[in-house]
Design a protein around this motif. Structure first.
Motif, PDB file in Angstrom:
ATOM      1  N   ARG A 147      -3.638  -6.360  -3.777  1.00 36.92           N
ATOM      2  CA  ARG A 147      -2.671  -5.137  -3.800  1.00 36.92           C
ATOM      3  C   ARG A 147      -2.311  -5.127  -2.127  1.00 36.92           C
ATOM      4  N   ASP A 148      -1.095  -6.150  -1.879  1.00 44.96           N
ATOM      5  CA  ASP A 148      -0.749  -6.408  -0.679  1.00 44.96           C
ATOM      6  C   ASP A 148       0.789  -6.721  -0.314  1.00 44.96           C
ATOM      7  N   SER A 149       1.499  -6.794  -1.601  1.00 44.39           N
ATOM      8  CA  SER A 149       2.805  -7.253  -1.272  1.00 44.39           C
ATOM      9  C   SER A 149       3.931  -6.224  -1.805  1.00 44.39           C
ATOM     10  N   TYR A 150       3.288  -5.062  -2.252  1.00 47.82           N
ATOM     11  CA  TYR A 150       4.129  -4.210  -2.744  1.00 47.82           C
ATOM     12  C   TYR A 150       5.256  -3.708  -1.874  1.00 47.82           C
ATOM     13  N   ALA A 186       3.006   5.959  -3.504  1.00 44.08           N
ATOM     14  CA  ALA A 186       3.477   6.981  -2.468  1.00 44.08           C
ATOM     15  C   ALA A 186       4.171   6.311  -1.317  1.00 44.08           C
ATOM     16  N   GLU A 187       3.601   5.016  -0.732  1.00 44.43           N
ATOM     17  CA  GLU A 187       3.971   4.359   0.347  1.00 44.43           C
ATOM     18  C   GLU A 187       5.165   3.459  -0.265  1.00 44.43           C
ATOM     19  N   ILE A 188       5.469   3.074  -1.195  1.00 39.05           N
ATOM     20  CA  ILE A 188       6.900   2.591  -1.711  1.00 39.05           C
ATOM     21  C   ILE A 188       7.778   3.662  -1.898  1.00 39.05           C
ATOM     22  N   LYS A 189       7.436   4.695  -2.497  1.00 39.88           N
ATOM     23  CA  LYS A 189       8.362   6.121  -2.706  1.00 39.88           C
ATOM     24  C   LYS A 189       8.876   6.419  -1.201  1.00 39.88           C
TER      25      LYS A 189
END
Length: 309
Positions: A147-150, A186-189
């Protein structure tokens, strides 16, 4: 909040979309993927996977339907996005989340999560081909093995011009194993200015609220949970009581009548068993019913058992 019915290949076809949108306040559905390789597909392909095109790209209940494309070539995806829009599509969704081996070995779905530059080029080409007033969305996972490229992938798609992003909060390697990593969404948001939709491991209203809280997203995409509890969206948005088992039986019979009368009747035995495999995650009675029809291969035999309850 918006509730979106997820695209589930081989499961959420137009009959299931009809049934679930009649029961629930879904704001949007996404079709099973249209596989794009190296040609402009004929209209019949789009009509087969999205017969709602004949009715304003809405289900009979009036829920908008967005057509999903899966492929790796920007120009051909753009060509087919244009084709879909000319046929009346309400918008285009791009599949970068499917973890199936048969899809990934041909560089489709989640296999592209290791190539953010290609994601950008696909998004840019499709956005240019789709009329400006129509949305272009995408669905991703959090990465391939890890879970590292999002963040990189999400930013690439946003820079390519997509309108919104749905995030299945697992990696390809995670498959569908719990947990869903909602806090990473949440980091993407926080990083994007476009709407972000959280997806994964929402089976009830409480989990929907927790997913919203941990992801910071108002909008939720429902997949397997919507099959396990057929009125899940209504329980989330309207506080409805979970559907009773007797109501589920009536629903199975309704669905059976549509499947048997439609052009997919040959698939009916497998489809009804597949749905029961989800229902037994919520209803203990479904386990017994599944055991009674598991070895049956004739449609009439299966429908007889369903009528018996």
């Amino acid at each position: 909040m918006r509730l979106i019915l997820a695209p589930m290949e081989g499961v959420l076809d137009h009959l299931m979309r009809d049934l679930l949108t009649r029961l629930n306040p879904f704001d949007l559905c996404v079709t099973e993927f249209v596989r794009v390789v190296d040609m402009r597909l004929p209209p019949r392909v789009f009509y087969r996977l999205c017969p709602e095109l004949h009715h304003g790209c809405r289900t009979p209940a009036g829920t908008p339907v967005r057509i999903q494309l899966l492929g790796q070539e920007p120009d051909w995806l753009a060509e087919n996005a244009d084709q879909a829009c000319r046929l009346g599509a309400e918008g285009i969704d791009l599949n970068f989340g499917c973890p199936a081996k048969t899809v990934n070995k041909h560089r489709g779905g989640a296999a592209l999560l290791g190539d953010s530059e290609r994601l950008y080029r696909i998004a840019r080409a499709v956005r240019a081909a789709v009329p400006a007033h129509l949305p272009v969305s995408a669905k991703i996972r959090l990465g391939l093995e890890e879970r590292d490229s999002y963040l990189e992938n999400s930013q690439a798609l946003a820079e390519g011009g997509i309108s919104e992003l749905a995030v299945h909060a697992r990696s390809k390697k995670d498959g569908y194993r719990p947990p869903a990593w909602w806090p990473l969404v949440a980091e993407i948001k926080q990083a994007l200015s476009i709407p972000v939709v959280v997806n994964g491991e929402v089976w009830n209203a409480e989990q929907a609220a927790l997913a919203q809280q941990q992801s910071g997203c108002q909008d939720v995409m429902l997949g397997r949970g919507a099959l396990a509890l057929p009125n899940l969206a209504a329980t989330i948005k309207h506080g409805a009581a979970p559907m009773s088992w007797s109501a589920v039986i009536a629903l199975l019979l309704d669905y059976s009548a549509q499947e048997v009368e439609g052009n997919k009747a040959v698939y009916y035995p497998n489809r009804i068993k597949q749905w029961l495999s989800y229902l037994k995650l919520y209803y203990p009675e479904a386990q017994d019913l599944f055991g009674r029809i598991r070895t049956l291969k004739q449609t009439d035999d299966i429908r007889r058992v369903l009528r018996e309850g």
